[in-house]
Design a protein around this motif. Structure first.
Motif, PDB file in Angstrom:
ATOM      1  N   LEU A  89      19.845  -6.967  43.909  1.00 42.63           N
ATOM      2  CA  LEU A  89      18.743  -7.740  43.345  1.00 42.63           C
ATOM      3  C   LEU A  89      18.068  -8.588  44.423  1.00 42.63           C
ATOM      4  O   LEU A  89      16.840  -8.631  44.516  1.00 42.63           O
ATOM      5  N   GLY A  90      18.878  -9.231  45.248  1.00 42.15           N
ATOM      6  CA  GLY A  90      18.325 -10.067  46.313  1.00 42.15           C
ATOM      7  C   GLY A  90      17.512  -9.269  47.315  1.00 42.15           C
ATOM      8  O   GLY A  90      16.410  -9.669  47.695  1.00 42.15           O
ATOM      9  N   PHE A  91      18.060  -8.131  47.763  1.00 42.65           N
ATOM     10  CA  PHE A  91      17.318  -7.301  48.714  1.00 42.65           C
ATOM     11  C   PHE A  91      16.056  -6.717  48.086  1.00 42.65           C
ATOM     12  O   PHE A  91      15.024  -6.601  48.755  1.00 42.65           O
ATOM     13  N   SER A  92      16.107  -6.363  46.805  1.00 45.24           N
ATOM     14  CA  SER A  92      14.909  -5.852  46.133  1.00 45.24           C
ATOM     15  C   SER A  92      13.814  -6.907  46.114  1.00 45.24           C
ATOM     16  O   SER A  92      12.644  -6.615  46.391  1.00 45.24           O
ATOM     17  N   GLN A  93      14.197  -8.142  45.786  1.00 49.06           N
ATOM     18  CA  GLN A  93      13.211  -9.227  45.767  1.00 49.06           C
ATOM     19  C   GLN A  93      12.670  -9.497  47.172  1.00 49.06           C
ATOM     20  O   GLN A  93      11.471  -9.722  47.355  1.00 49.06           O
ATOM     21  N   LEU A  94      13.553  -9.461  48.161  1.00 53.86           N
ATOM     22  CA  LEU A  94      13.143  -9.683  49.543  1.00 53.86           C
ATOM     23  C   LEU A  94      12.144  -8.625  49.995  1.00 53.86           C
ATOM     24  O   LEU A  94      11.119  -8.934  50.604  1.00 53.86           O
ATOM     25  N   PHE A  95      12.424  -7.367  49.692  1.00 52.10           N
ATOM     26  CA  PHE A  95      11.507  -6.289  50.083  1.00 52.10           C
ATOM     27  C   PHE A  95      10.180  -6.398  49.349  1.00 52.10           C
ATOM     28  O   PHE A  95       9.124  -6.097  49.911  1.00 52.10           O
ATOM     29  N   ARG A  96      10.205  -6.844  48.102  1.00 53.51           N
ATOM     30  CA  ARG A  96       8.932  -7.028  47.370  1.00 53.51           C
ATOM     31  C   ARG A  96       8.099  -8.123  48.042  1.00 53.51           C
ATOM     32  O   ARG A  96       6.875  -7.985  48.142  1.00 53.51           O
ATOM     33  N   ILE A  97       8.743  -9.176  48.470  1.00 48.99           N
ATOM     34  CA  ILE A  97       8.019 -10.267  49.123  1.00 48.99           C
ATOM     35  C   ILE A  97       7.474  -9.802  50.471  1.00 48.99           C
ATOM     36  O   ILE A  97       6.318 -10.077  50.813  1.00 48.99           O
ATOM     37  N   VAL A  98       8.270  -9.063  51.238  1.00 49.64           N
ATOM     38  CA  VAL A  98       7.854  -8.592  52.557  1.00 49.64           C
ATOM     39  C   VAL A  98       6.741  -7.573  52.443  1.00 49.64           C
ATOM     40  O   VAL A  98       5.803  -7.571  53.249  1.00 49.64           O
ATOM     41  N   MET A  99       6.759  -6.718  51.446  1.00 52.92           N
ATOM     42  CA  MET A  99       5.776  -5.635  51.336  1.00 52.92           C
ATOM     43  C   MET A  99       4.427  -6.121  50.777  1.00 52.92           C
ATOM     44  O   MET A  99       3.464  -5.389  50.792  1.00 52.92           O
ATOM     45  N   LYS A 100       4.325  -7.353  50.273  1.00 55.86           N
ATOM     46  CA  LYS A 100       3.065  -7.839  49.729  1.00 55.86           C
ATOM     47  C   LYS A 100       2.078  -8.135  50.795  1.00 55.86           C
ATOM     48  O   LYS A 100       2.101  -8.429  51.853  1.00 55.86           O
TER      49      LYS A 100
END
Length: 60
Positions: free
Chosen positions: A49-60
């Motif tokens: 969950l943490g890595f998914s949220q991190l990747f969503r933030i980075v990919m924006k």
């Protein structure tokens, strides 16, 4: 055929030497395995969950 019979005789003799766990020992071991599995599953789920949220933030 004699070797097969000898094998089974030796196997039976070895199984008589085995100290089998008691019912309480087995139940305790099962509890440890189940709790450990749940803890590891929760940790991996939180990491995912943490890595998914991190990747969503980075990919924006």
């Amino acid at each position: 055929m004699a070797k097969v019979i000898q094998f089974f005789k030796e196997s039976r003799a070895e199984l008589k030497k085995v100290v089998w766990p008691t019912k309480d020992d087995v139940i305790s071991s099962i509890k440890v395995v189940i709790i450990s599995t749940i803890v590891v599953a929760v940790i991996l789920g939180l990491l995912d969950l943490g890595f998914s949220q991190l990747f969503r933030i980075v990919m924006k």
